[in-house]
Design a protein around this motif. Structure first.
Motif, short mmCIF file in Angstrom:
data_model
loop_
_atom_site.label_atom_id
_atom_site.label_comp_id
_atom_site.label_asym_id
_atom_site.label_seq_id
_atom_site.Cartn_x
_atom_site.Cartn_y
_atom_site.Cartn_z
N UNK A 66 45.07 53.24 36.81
CA UNK A 66 45.54 52.01 36.14
C UNK A 66 45.24 50.79 37.00
N UNK A 67 45.46 50.92 38.31
CA UNK A 67 45.14 49.82 39.23
C UNK A 67 43.64 49.52 39.19
N UNK A 68 42.82 50.55 39.16
CA UNK A 68 41.37 50.35 39.07
C UNK A 68 40.98 49.64 37.79
N UNK A 69 41.65 49.95 36.69
CA UNK A 69 41.35 49.29 35.42
C UNK A 69 41.76 47.81 35.46
N UNK A 70 42.82 47.50 36.22
CA UNK A 70 43.19 46.09 36.39
C UNK A 70 42.09 45.35 37.13
N UNK A 71 41.50 45.97 38.14
CA UNK A 71 40.41 45.34 38.88
C UNK A 71 39.20 45.13 37.96
N UNK A 72 38.93 46.09 37.10
CA UNK A 72 37.80 45.96 36.16
C UNK A 72 38.04 44.82 35.18
N UNK A 73 39.29 44.69 34.72
CA UNK A 73 39.60 43.62 33.78
C UNK A 73 39.38 42.25 34.44
N UNK A 74 39.84 42.11 35.67
CA UNK A 74 39.69 40.84 36.38
C UNK A 74 38.22 40.50 36.58
N UNK A 75 37.40 41.50 36.91
CA UNK A 75 35.96 41.27 37.09
C UNK A 75 35.29 40.85 35.79
N UNK A 76 35.87 41.21 34.66
CA UNK A 76 35.28 40.88 33.37
C UNK A 76 35.62 39.46 32.90
N UNK A 77 36.53 38.79 33.60
CA UNK A 77 36.93 37.45 33.18
C UNK A 77 35.79 36.46 33.41
N UNK A 78 35.68 35.47 32.53
CA UNK A 78 34.57 34.51 32.59
C UNK A 78 34.68 33.56 33.79
N UNK A 79 35.89 33.14 34.13
CA UNK A 79 36.06 32.06 35.11
C UNK A 79 36.30 32.55 36.53
N UNK A 80 36.12 33.83 36.79
CA UNK A 80 36.30 34.32 38.16
C UNK A 80 35.11 33.86 39.01
N UNK A 81 35.35 33.36 40.23
CA UNK A 81 34.24 32.95 41.11
C UNK A 81 33.30 34.12 41.37
N UNK A 82 32.00 33.87 41.41
CA UNK A 82 31.03 34.96 41.64
C UNK A 82 31.31 35.78 42.89
N UNK A 83 31.72 35.13 43.97
CA UNK A 83 31.97 35.86 45.21
C UNK A 83 33.21 36.75 45.07
N UNK A 84 34.20 36.27 44.35
CA UNK A 84 35.40 37.09 44.12
C UNK A 84 35.04 38.32 43.29
N UNK A 85 34.20 38.13 42.27
CA UNK A 85 33.77 39.27 41.44
C UNK A 85 33.00 40.27 42.30
N UNK A 86 32.14 39.78 43.19
CA UNK A 86 31.35 40.68 44.04
C UNK A 86 32.25 41.49 44.96
N UNK A 87 33.25 40.83 45.57
CA UNK A 87 34.15 41.51 46.51
C UNK A 87 34.97 42.58 45.80
N UNK A 88 35.53 42.23 44.64
CA UNK A 88 36.37 43.19 43.91
C UNK A 88 35.52 44.34 43.37
N UNK A 89 34.32 44.01 42.84
CA UNK A 89 33.45 45.04 42.29
C UNK A 89 32.94 45.99 43.37
N UNK A 90 32.91 45.51 44.62
CA UNK A 90 32.42 46.35 45.72
C UNK A 90 33.49 47.30 46.25
N UNK A 91 34.74 47.10 45.82
CA UNK A 91 35.83 47.97 46.31
C UNK A 91 35.68 49.38 45.74
N UNK A 92 36.05 50.36 46.53
CA UNK A 92 36.06 51.75 46.10
C UNK A 92 37.34 51.99 45.29
N UNK A 93 37.22 52.11 43.97
CA UNK A 93 38.39 52.22 43.12
C UNK A 93 39.11 53.55 43.26
N UNK A 94 38.54 54.47 44.00
CA UNK A 94 39.23 55.73 44.28
C UNK A 94 40.10 55.64 45.53
N UNK A 95 40.04 54.48 46.21
CA UNK A 95 40.78 54.27 47.45
C UNK A 95 41.70 53.07 47.30
#
Length: 254
Positions: A66-95
């Motif tokens: 569920x926490x991983x899905x929250x991170x995916x939702x945030x990365x899908x938002x239009x107004x998130x800064x590109x660097x923030x999207x890169x950092x969150x998308x690079x996280x290991x969602x199994x950890x």
């Protein structure tokens, strides 16, 4: 998927007290650390114990998903800064540790802050009523912990805001003008008790009574004075910028 989104919204308590999805990405990211009941026990029995989704995710794989899905939702938002999207998308969602590190990182990363509209460079002079970006680098004491101011922004609705970072765990938080003034005073009292006592011991009676005396108010040189209006109809407890009058200003001149 729609089912994953529905599960996520149910876990966050949407429709049961939580306000729902927020317009800004940082507001939605905050849901990861808002206290909620156990997301995998809903409907079984009434829950009273609450902790963050990050803490629940440490205990079982379903909450971690569920926490991983929250991170995916945030990365899908239009107004998130590109660097923030890169950092969150690079996280290991199994950890959970990797996710938590990403959450901390986007809070203080200079490029993320700049892309999100924050000023991260200290100005050479004070700006605005309190000081604006000139206060970047100053220490504050907030919620019984020391922190440092790392960024400034002027919000159209809230006015001037400063972002500070707790030194002990690198968590970030925002301060409005009155809160910043309070935080700086608390830090000063805790870390410079000698200076505080010396200022308190300075005699002031003669300067208040005699207009020809030197006019000194300890602390005024550090920033603008805030005062609450006592006028009828004024909002109680709300502090506004004020100025200190010299005693001679109360008498006709000439």
């Amino acid at each position: 998927s729609a089912n994953q989104l529905k599960e996520l919204e149910a876990a966050l308590g949407f429709g049961f007290g939580a306000e729902g999805w927020r317009d800004d990405w940082t507001g939605n990211l905050a849901y990861a650390e808002d206290d909620i009941v156990n997301p995998i026990s809903k409907g079984k029995k009434k829950q009273s114990f609450r902790q963050s989704l990050v803490a629940w995710a440490d205990n079982n794989d379903q909450s971690k998903r569920i926490l991983g899905n929250l991170m995916r939702y945030i990365c899908s938002m239009d107004k998130i800064p590109p660097e923030a999207r890169r950092i969150i998308a690079s996280a290991d969602l199994s950890s959970v540790e990797s996710i938590e590190t990403a959450i901390r990182r986007v809070g203080f990363d200079p490029l993320v802050l700049e892309q999100d509209g924050w000023v991260t460079v200290k100005s050479d002079e004070r700006e605005g009523a309190i000081g604006g970006p000139f206060l970047i680098g100053d220490y504050v004491r907030w919620k019984n912990s020391d922190a440092v101011v790392i960024a400034f922004v002027h919000d159209q609705d809230l006015g001037d805001l400063w972002k500070a970072c707790w030194i002990e765990d690198l968590r970030t938080f925002d301060l409005e003008a009155e809160e910043l003034v309070e935080g700086r005073r608390k830090w000063e009292r805790r870390n410079n008790p000698t200076k505080t006592k010396a200022n308190a011991a300075e005699p002031t009676k003669q300067s208040r009574a005699n207009g020809s005396s030197d006019f000194r108010v300890p602390g005024v040189q550090e920033g603008i004075v805030l005062a609450a209006s006592m006028s009828p109809g004024a909002r109680p407890g709300v502090f506004w910028p004020a100025r200190v009058m010299h005693s001679s200003e109360t008498k006709p001149i000439g």
